[in-house]
Design a protein around this motif. Structure first.
Motif, mmCIF file in Angstrom:
data_model
loop_
_atom_site.group_PDB
_atom_site.id
_atom_site.type_symbol
_atom_site.label_atom_id
_atom_site.label_comp_id
_atom_site.label_asym_id
_atom_site.label_seq_id
_atom_site.Cartn_x
_atom_site.Cartn_y
_atom_site.Cartn_z
ATOM 1 N N GLU A 1 0.831 -1.201 0.000
ATOM 2 C CA GLU A 1 0.000 0.000 0.000
ATOM 3 C C GLU A 1 0.871 1.259 0.000
ATOM 4 N N LEU A 2 1.918 1.259 0.782
ATOM 5 C CA LEU A 2 2.815 2.413 0.809
ATOM 6 C C LEU A 2 3.516 2.586 -0.539
ATOM 7 N N GLU A 3 3.854 1.489 -1.178
ATOM 8 C CA GLU A 3 4.447 1.553 -2.522
ATOM 9 C C GLU A 3 3.435 2.119 -3.519
ATOM 10 N N ARG A 4 2.194 1.697 -3.401
ATOM 11 C CA ARG A 4 1.130 2.183 -4.281
ATOM 12 C C ARG A 4 0.932 3.685 -4.108
ATOM 13 N N LEU A 5 0.934 4.132 -2.860
ATOM 14 C CA LEU A 5 0.788 5.561 -2.592
ATOM 15 C C LEU A 5 1.985 6.342 -3.137
ATOM 16 N N GLY A 6 3.163 5.766 -3.048
ATOM 17 C CA GLY A 6 4.340 6.400 -3.628
ATOM 18 C C GLY A 6 4.207 6.548 -5.135
ATOM 19 N N ALA A 7 3.634 5.535 -5.782
ATOM 20 C CA ALA A 7 3.405 5.607 -7.229
ATOM 21 C C ALA A 7 2.419 6.714 -7.557
ATOM 22 N N PHE A 8 1.373 6.861 -6.739
ATOM 23 C CA PHE A 8 0.416 7.951 -6.948
ATOM 24 C C PHE A 8 1.097 9.309 -6.776
ATOM 25 N N GLU A 9 1.971 9.414 -5.771
ATOM 26 C CA GLU A 9 2.693 10.674 -5.562
ATOM 27 C C GLU A 9 3.537 11.022 -6.788
ATOM 28 N N ARG A 10 4.195 10.034 -7.354
ATOM 29 C CA ARG A 10 5.007 10.272 -8.553
ATOM 30 C C ARG A 10 4.118 10.657 -9.741
ATOM 31 N N GLU A 11 2.966 10.014 -9.853
ATOM 32 C CA GLU A 11 2.015 10.345 -10.927
ATOM 33 C C GLU A 11 1.515 11.786 -10.795
ATOM 34 N N ILE A 12 1.196 12.173 -9.581
ATOM 35 C CA ILE A 12 0.720 13.534 -9.318
ATOM 36 C C ILE A 12 1.821 14.532 -9.622
ATOM 37 N N ALA A 13 3.047 14.223 -9.220
ATOM 38 C CA ALA A 13 4.164 15.121 -9.500
ATOM 39 C C ALA A 13 4.359 15.285 -10.998
ATOM 40 N N GLY A 14 4.201 14.194 -11.745
ATOM 41 C CA GLY A 14 4.298 14.272 -13.203
ATOM 42 C C GLY A 14 3.194 15.122 -13.795
ATOM 43 N N ALA A 15 1.989 14.973 -13.275
ATOM 44 C CA ALA A 15 0.856 15.782 -13.761
ATOM 45 C C ALA A 15 1.075 17.251 -13.419
ATOM 46 N N ALA A 16 1.628 17.523 -12.252
ATOM 47 C CA ALA A 16 1.890 18.905 -11.857
ATOM 48 C C ALA A 16 2.957 19.528 -12.751
ATOM 49 N N ALA A 17 3.984 18.755 -13.074
ATOM 50 C CA ALA A 17 5.043 19.247 -13.963
ATOM 51 C C ALA A 17 4.478 19.526 -15.351
ATOM 52 N N ALA A 18 3.615 18.639 -15.841
ATOM 53 C CA ALA A 18 3.011 18.829 -17.163
ATOM 54 C C ALA A 18 2.108 20.062 -17.159
ATOM 55 N N ALA A 19 1.367 20.259 -16.087
ATOM 56 C CA ALA A 19 0.478 21.421 -15.987
ATOM 57 C C ALA A 19 1.288 22.724 -15.929
ATOM 58 N N ALA A 20 2.409 22.668 -15.231
ATOM 59 C CA ALA A 20 3.249 23.858 -15.124
ATOM 60 C C ALA A 20 3.904 24.200 -16.447
ATOM 61 N N ALA A 21 4.212 23.173 -17.238
ATOM 62 C CA ALA A 21 4.854 23.385 -18.535
ATOM 63 C C ALA A 21 3.878 23.888 -19.592
ATOM 64 N N ALA A 22 2.591 23.657 -19.359
ATOM 65 C CA ALA A 22 1.567 24.040 -20.343
ATOM 66 C C ALA A 22 1.257 25.517 -20.339
#
Length: 93
Positions: A72-93
């Motif tokens: 579960e902690l690994e899964r949450l870490g994956a979500f955190e990385r996904e969110i960080a990627g989405a935030a980076a993409a949003a900032a670049a747009a």
């Protein structure tokens, strides 16, 4: 004894952060937040709860190795990385 001191330090830090969140009007925060911000909040809360449970297990002498909580902690870490990627993409747009 050093582990206990680290446990207490971590627990108090987590408690301080959770108290700030618990003092908020969650509905109002959600209404004013973007989907990305809501995702961050939900993952942060889930991580906090699971971290508290992990701390409890450790006090009982239970190893997280192979425990469902580890996944579960690994899964949450994956979500955190996904969110960080989405935030980076949003900032670049």
């Amino acid at each position: 004894e050093e582990e206990l001191a680290q446990f207490e330090k971590t627990f108090h830090k987590l408690e301080k952060r959770l108290n700030k969140l618990l003092d908020l009007d969650v509905k109002a925060v959600e209404e004013k937040s973007s989907p990305l911000e809501r995702a961050r909040l939900n993952v942060a809360l889930a991580t906090a709860v699971n971290s508290l449970y992990a701390m409890h297990l450790r006090t009982q002498g239970v190893s997280l190795a192979g425990h469902p909580l580890e996944r579960e902690l690994e899964r949450l870490g994956a979500f955190e990385r996904e969110i960080a990627g989405a935030a980076a993409a949003a900032a670049a747009a």
